[in-house]
Design an enzyme around this catalytic site. Sequence first.
Site, PDB file in Angstrom:
ATOM      1  N   ASP A 149      22.433  76.089 138.339  1.00  0.00           N
ATOM      2  CA  ASP A 149      23.790  76.176 138.074  1.00  0.00           C
ATOM      3  C   ASP A 149      24.058  75.613 136.953  1.00  0.00           C
ATOM      4  O   ASP A 149      23.301  74.736 136.260  1.00  0.00           O
ATOM      5  CB  ASP A 149      24.670  75.511 139.160  1.00  0.00           C
ATOM      6  CG  ASP A 149      24.295  75.991 140.457  1.00  0.00           C
ATOM      7  OD1 ASP A 149      24.055  77.339 140.654  1.00  0.00           O
ATOM      8  OD2 ASP A 149      24.650  75.442 141.457  1.00  0.00           O
TER       9      ASP A 149
HETATM   10  N1  URA Z   1      20.567  74.528 144.291  1.00  0.00           N
HETATM   11  C1  URA Z   1      22.024  74.440 143.906  1.00  0.00           C
HETATM   12  O1  URA Z   1      22.854  74.301 144.788  1.00  0.00           O
HETATM   13  N2  URA Z   1      22.219  74.552 142.421  1.00  0.00           N
HETATM   14  C2  URA Z   1      21.154  74.766 141.460  1.00  0.00           C
HETATM   15  O2  URA Z   1      21.285  74.651 140.396  1.00  0.00           O
HETATM   16  C3  URA Z   1      19.828  74.852 142.299  1.00  0.00           C
HETATM   17  C4  URA Z   1      19.800  74.817 143.515  1.00  0.00           C
END
Ligand code: URA
Length: 240
Positions: free
Chosen positions: A103
């Site tokens: 993310d």
């Molecule tokens: N899980 C999440 O919620 N975000 C990420 O970036 C990676 C795994």
Amino acid sequence: MQLERILQSQGFGSRKACRAMVWHGRVTAGGQPTDDPFAEFEPDGLGFGVDGEAWVYRERATLMLHKPAGYECSCSPRHHPGVLSLLPAPLVNRGVQSVGRLDVDTTGLLLLSDDGDLIHRLISPHHQVAKVYEVTAKHPVDDTQIAALLAGVQLRDEPAPIAAAECERVDTGGDGRVIRLTLTEGKYHQVKRMLAAAGNRVEALKRVAVGGLALPEDLAEGQWRWLEAAELEWLLERHA
Ligand code: URA
């Protein structure tokens, strides 16, 4: 292989552009200046320089990046700069892509490669590549929540509960808000959704290892480095 072809294969532009770079004296090969774009070199392990920057020929480009917050993993980022903007142009020209996605607000270890087979192998659910996250939660993570994460929590739109492969508190001296969570799937916002389903909330998320490769302590945010041949071999063997 001819020098202009070597340069082209390493992301320095079209053959014509690479030929011109050599003619203009911008290239060294094997430690020597050269103005012959057609000179033959054994590419394996060849050191070369472009505009004073040193490179080593690599058939495939596979690297690790310490992703900072505020960067998108998509190839066509929409709201923030993309992680590819942190890499030198030849790597981007070679078509490196991130192995899965983090993310925009997640930091930590991101592998990138121009090797489609390798990317496929590392993101395929079949290979169950372990991803280890250091999670800072909003509230202390109590034993019930750890037990729920290990037993499996039900996420919306998933047919069955999803369990962490491992989960432990790591800030034993602190207020219990930091856990280390290992997942073997890579579902959308998986860590955030799992924490929410367990009754907590993610405040900060950092990936510290992928497939047994740990984020090196000396790799600062925004920095990248090549994966060494031994690391690559080990990764491939582990996920054969
Ligand atoms: N899980 C999440 O919620 N975000 C990420 O970036 C990676 C795994």
